[in-house]
Design an enzyme around this catalytic site. Sequence first.
Site, PDB file in Angstrom:
ATOM      1  N   ASP A 155       0.832  -1.203   0.000  1.00  0.00           N
ATOM      2  CA  ASP A 155       0.000   0.000   0.000  1.00  0.00           C
ATOM      3  C   ASP A 155       0.877   1.268   0.000  1.00  0.00           C
ATOM      4  O   ASP A 155       1.690   1.466   0.893  1.00  0.00           O
ATOM      5  CB  ASP A 155      -0.879  -0.064   1.258  1.00  0.00           C
ATOM      6  CG  ASP A 155      -2.069   0.854   1.195  1.00  0.00           C
ATOM      7  OD1 ASP A 155      -2.126   1.704   0.291  1.00  0.00           O
ATOM      8  OD2 ASP A 155      -2.938   0.735   2.068  1.00  0.00           O
ATOM      9  N   ASP A 226     -10.608   3.948  -1.623  1.00  0.00           N
ATOM     10  CA  ASP A 226     -11.244   2.926  -0.782  1.00  0.00           C
ATOM     11  C   ASP A 226     -12.757   2.838  -0.983  1.00  0.00           C
ATOM     12  O   ASP A 226     -13.442   3.848  -1.137  1.00  0.00           O
ATOM     13  CB  ASP A 226     -10.967   3.228   0.695  1.00  0.00           C
ATOM     14  CG  ASP A 226      -9.519   2.977   1.053  1.00  0.00           C
ATOM     15  OD1 ASP A 226      -8.695   2.766   0.139  1.00  0.00           O
ATOM     16  OD2 ASP A 226      -9.207   3.004   2.257  1.00  0.00           O
TER      17      ASP A 226
HETATM   18  C1  GLA Z   1      -5.564   2.098   2.724  1.00  0.00           C
HETATM   19  C2  GLA Z   1      -6.060   0.959   1.847  1.00  0.00           C
HETATM   20  C3  GLA Z   1      -7.101   0.163   2.608  1.00  0.00           C
HETATM   21  C4  GLA Z   1      -6.499  -0.374   3.912  1.00  0.00           C
HETATM   22  C5  GLA Z   1      -5.922   0.766   4.727  1.00  0.00           C
HETATM   23  C6  GLA Z   1      -5.109   0.243   5.918  1.00  0.00           C
HETATM   24  O1  GLA Z   1      -6.564   3.019   2.978  1.00  0.00           O
HETATM   25  O2  GLA Z   1      -6.571   1.434   0.649  1.00  0.00           O
HETATM   26  O3  GLA Z   1      -7.594  -0.901   1.820  1.00  0.00           O
HETATM   27  O4  GLA Z   1      -5.499  -1.304   3.577  1.00  0.00           O
HETATM   28  O5  GLA Z   1      -5.060   1.588   3.949  1.00  0.00           O
HETATM   29  O6  GLA Z   1      -4.484   1.247   6.638  1.00  0.00           O
END
Ligand code: GLA
Length: 405
Positions: A155, A226
């Site tokens: 990420d 997200d």
């Molecule tokens: C980001 C990702 C999410 C999750 C969070 C965790 O927002 O897009 O899917 O993994 O981080 O902190």
Amino acid sequence: MRIFASLSLAVLALASLTAASQPPAKAPAPPQVVAQTPPMGWNSWNYFAEKVSDKDIRTAADQLVATGMKDAGYIYLNIDDTWEAERDASGVLHTNAKFPDMKALADYVHSKGLKIGIYSGPGPKTCGGYEGSLGHEEQDARMYAEWGIDYLKYDLCSFIPEVMEKQATNDHAAQMRLMIAAYAKMDKALKATGRPIVFSLCQYGWDAVWEWAPALGGNLWRTTGDIDPTWDRMYAIVSQQEGLEKYAGPGHWNDPDMLEVGNGKLSLAENRTHFSLWAILAAPLLAGNDLPNMKPEIKAILTNRDVIAIDQDRLGKQGARIYSDGEVEVWTRHLTGGALAIAVVNAGSDRYSTHPFHLNLAKLGLHGPQSGKDLWTGKTVELTENQPLELASHDVLLVRIAAPK
Ligand code: GLA
């Protein structure tokens, strides 16, 4: 048959070894074959977020088996962010108190016939502010392999301000190169372990990730920011998938984010539509609901074998929106053996139940009446040209036509 074939191979290998009277050169490692269909499993983030613990993952493993989800194909049990503690003087990253022994946890998950996934990022910190992999990529990859990790979600988060913006201020092309290099570095580190590990890129669909992620070894890449458990967010994500279908295929998939089926206040119709569209999109099916308290109707959606079969179709051809008429959208996905899946979605209000929508088969390349299976009722349906369809608000008609004409 297979045993016989391998026995004969073994005999041949032995014969050539004797003939040469010296050990053969070490065979090159077989190529890693993972994610030939979109990965399926369960991820901790959408339900637990930062609260997830070792106990929750063990419970999820038990539940995946007990609910029949494992048998339906949900194999990856993925721990998202917040498992990390600090690095020691040798750079080894330790787990925090919520995850006392990651190797033991991985063994437990494997003992259930499941695979286990973990989370990190290329920056100094993860999105949750925990320790990232920057400068420790090889070391972390080796540790994952030692634990028995099968899947890594990587990420971007702090890599943006801490590396891209600092090292290449205002130079977006250079920033993109830094990002691509960071993902390539982790991919190489994972491959060097020799363990097949699914590599999931999470950088929210920036810089046309679908164009470069497959070449650097990404098995899936997020195409958007997200998801959350609301119709509006889910459907906004769907609208962002148009045109991306040509980038997906076996081993490399567009990822419109994890499932929210069973979460928030999504109605049953909305859950059905969400799941149907992820199947049409050949999306990874990573559930993220409260497994011990899963309602039977949610389980029925998540384990609908016919819908899962659309998602997991071996041809790996992502579907596309063919046309829309007002608020009704018609999607299709071409399947193995010439079959076709059609999804008709009422993205708007209930007025289509009083003023039916008329399905245009010709626009889908179909000629005359078609016989198929309604995958949510299990019944045989006949679709005819201009057929009036009554769809409740946010509901879906998902039909599989085995022999389209
Ligand atoms: C980001 C990702 C999410 C999750 C969070 C965790 O927002 O897009 O899917 O993994 O981080 O902190």
